[in-house]
Design an enzyme around this catalytic site. Structure first.
Site, mmCIF file in Angstrom:
data_model
loop_
_atom_site.group_PDB
_atom_site.id
_atom_site.type_symbol
_atom_site.label_atom_id
_atom_site.label_comp_id
_atom_site.label_asym_id
_atom_site.label_seq_id
_atom_site.Cartn_x
_atom_site.Cartn_y
_atom_site.Cartn_z
ATOM 1 N N ASN A 153 -5.158 12.509 1.124
ATOM 2 C CA ASN A 153 -4.286 11.559 1.835
ATOM 3 C C ASN A 153 -5.152 10.763 2.810
ATOM 4 O OD1 ASN A 153 -1.572 10.555 2.390
ATOM 5 N ND2 ASN A 153 -1.743 11.557 4.372
ATOM 6 N N LYS A 154 -4.517 9.906 3.558
ATOM 7 C CA LYS A 154 -5.203 8.998 4.487
ATOM 8 C C LYS A 154 -6.229 9.712 5.359
ATOM 9 C CE LYS A 154 -4.927 5.507 4.633
ATOM 10 N NZ LYS A 154 -5.903 4.673 3.916
ATOM 11 N N GLN A 159 -1.554 2.146 9.916
ATOM 12 C CA GLN A 159 -0.294 2.306 9.175
ATOM 13 C C GLN A 159 0.753 3.047 10.000
ATOM 14 O OE1 GLN A 159 -3.340 2.871 7.886
ATOM 15 N NE2 GLN A 159 -3.433 2.468 5.702
ATOM 16 N N ASP A 204 -1.952 10.879 -1.801
ATOM 17 C CA ASP A 204 -2.340 9.880 -2.814
ATOM 18 C C ASP A 204 -2.681 10.548 -4.132
ATOM 19 O OD1 ASP A 204 -2.919 8.594 -0.062
ATOM 20 O OD2 ASP A 204 -2.772 6.964 -1.518
ATOM 21 N N ARG A 212 -7.604 -0.067 -6.943
ATOM 22 C CA ARG A 212 -7.898 0.939 -5.914
ATOM 23 C C ARG A 212 -8.103 2.278 -6.632
ATOM 24 N NH1 ARG A 212 -4.117 1.094 -0.732
ATOM 25 N NH2 ARG A 212 -5.977 2.139 0.099
ATOM 26 N N ARG A 224 0.860 -1.189 0.000
ATOM 27 C CA ARG A 224 0.000 0.000 0.000
ATOM 28 C C ARG A 224 0.884 1.224 0.000
ATOM 29 N NH1 ARG A 224 2.484 1.802 3.644
ATOM 30 N NH2 ARG A 224 0.969 3.468 3.702
ATOM 31 N N GLY A 225 0.251 2.405 -0.125
ATOM 32 C CA GLY A 225 1.025 3.638 -0.268
ATOM 33 C C GLY A 225 1.080 3.961 -1.758
ATOM 34 N N ALA A 226 0.817 5.229 -2.084
ATOM 35 C CA ALA A 226 0.598 5.594 -3.486
ATOM 36 C C ALA A 226 1.740 5.179 -4.436
ATOM 37 C CB ALA A 226 0.299 7.084 -3.581
HETATM 38 O O1 MRU Z 1 -4.438 3.133 2.252
HETATM 39 P P1 MRU Z 1 -2.967 3.348 2.102
HETATM 40 O O2 MRU Z 1 -2.165 2.762 3.219
HETATM 41 O O3 MRU Z 1 -2.483 2.936 0.744
HETATM 42 O O4 MRU Z 1 -2.806 4.920 2.200
HETATM 43 C C1 MRU Z 1 -1.512 5.456 2.119
HETATM 44 C C2 MRU Z 1 -1.462 6.913 2.360
HETATM 45 O O5 MRU Z 1 -2.452 7.565 2.564
HETATM 46 C C3 MRU Z 1 -0.110 7.556 2.237
HETATM 47 O O6 MRU Z 1 0.011 8.639 3.096
HETATM 48 C C4 MRU Z 1 0.052 8.056 0.783
HETATM 49 O O7 MRU Z 1 -0.188 6.998 -0.102
HETATM 50 C C5 MRU Z 1 1.378 8.620 0.525
HETATM 51 S S1 MRU Z 1 2.574 7.348 0.457
HETATM 52 C C6 MRU Z 1 4.086 7.983 0.057
#
Ligand code: MRU
Length: 346
Positions: free
Chosen positions: A248-249, A197, A238, A90, A47-49
């Site tokens: 973002n999250k 996370q 994201d 996603r 996970r993470g963009a």
């Molecule tokens: O749902 P996730 O864990 O994929 O969400 C991740 C985030 O919100 C991160 O902050 C974002 O992707 C930036 S990652 C460099």
């Protein structure tokens, strides 16, 4: 840490560190075809963009290999359907769609009738995207380091670290950049309900690197800021809209509002390809609505009564007006972001 996404030529597989199991178990998850890749993306093995963008790029290669194994004459149709599935695994992070579109662009440009040749070209491109991501994070770290002062405590939300990228991180890249520049700082990782996370991943990777980190419940944010325990906030994104709103999250928006209330600079760190000039504002970004079980349960323990509905919206847009700077690999963007972003893409 730069090895949680690996391509194994021996297995002809993408091998991912299974982030669902951290911090207590370090296990690996092999992806050999489209189903595995889509599963890994959806349930957040990875996970993470930027990390899901890199995964999707390798996923296109695996989709090509899988299509080749089928041996159908009309392989282009089957392959296109597989790419569509990866692209839609996603909805919020633009990096995932970007990577699949990039592979489609390479395919269109190459105009090859050989699926094996296309697979080889895609694998090479996936490796380039993978390596480039690490370099972009390090560049963000160098630019972002100047924003952090000696002795600062930096709050971050979610995990925008090595685990969320190909390595080094975006928000944690800025933190690592400051540490690499010799600054003594510490980090507050908001735990980030419901997937945790911050508690599980940010704390794990910073602690492993010897960077002082303390986990706080998400709802402690206001008190910690009021007591002067936070000097800066740095988060990832994201997707950043054309006007600078940063998605973002879930919970990031609340942290930004609190930071504004207490006069604490709130920064976003993201590579340029996280900026989506085709999306006008943060409110135009599709927000992922995830499995309610992530909220109703903590691990195997049920914490919400049977029959009670929950919200599990996974992201929120933070208005550009709350953001003091956007750290990219090409420098720090400052308001007005609409203009800065237009210039960047000109
Ligand atoms: O749902 P996730 O864990 O994929 O969400 C991740 C985030 O919100 C991160 O902050 C974002 O992707 C930036 S990652 C460099």
């Amino acid at each position: 840490m730069t090895d949680h996404i690996q391509f194994s030529p021996e297995k002809d597989a993408l091998v991912l560190l299974d982030q669902r199991l951290l911090p207590t178990r370090v296990e690996w998850f092999d992806c050999t075809g489209t189903e595995d890749v889509c599963f890994a993306l959806k349930v957040m093995v990875v996970r993470g963009a930027p990390a899901i963008g890199v995964t999707a790029a390798y996923g296109c290669y695996l989709a090509a290999r899988e299509t080749a194994r089928e041996g159908a004459a009309d392989w282009a149709k089957a392959l296109t359907a597989r790419l569509d599935r990866i692209e839609n695994a996603r909805p919020t992070a633009v990096n995932l769609a970007w990577a699949v579109r990039e592979m489609r662009r390479v395919w269109a440009e190459r105009k090859t009738s050989s699926l094996d040749e296309l697979a080889a070209v895609w694998l090479a491109r996936a490796k380039e995207i993978h390596l480039a991501d690490i370099e972009m994070c390090k560049a963000m770290g160098r630019f972002g380091a100047d924003l952090i002062d000696e002795g600062d405590t930096v709050m971050t939300h979610c995990n925008a670290g090595a685990l969320a990228t190909a390595g080094y991180g975006t928000a944690l890249g800025v933190i690592r950049g400051a540490v690499d520049a010799g600054k003594k700082i510490q980090v507050i990782a908001n735990e980030t309900r419901p997937f945790l996370q911050g508690a599980r991943l940010t704390a794990w990777e910073l602690h492993r690197d010897g960077i002082p980190v303390r986990v706080a419940c998400d709802n402690a944010c206001a008190l910690l800021m009021k007591r002067g325990l936070v000097q800066k906030v740095v988060v990832g994104a994201d997707r950043i809209a054309a006007n600078g709103d940063a998605v973002n999250k879930i919970g990031t928006f609340g942290v930004a509002l609190l930071a504004r209330n207490f006069g604490i600079p709130f920064y976003v760190a993201a590579p340029v390809y996280t900026i989506d000039p085709a999306t006008a504002t943060g409110d135009d970004v599709p927000i992922e609505d995830r499995d309610p079980r992530e909220v109703t349960h903590v691990g195997q323990t049920q914490v919400v009564p049977d029959g009670v509905s929950v919200y599990n919206l996974a992201f929120d847009p933070t208005p550009a007006a709350l953001i003091a700077g956007i750290v990219t690999e090409r420098g720090v963007l400052r308001p007005p972001y609409g203009e800065a972003i237009r210039k960047l893409f000109a």
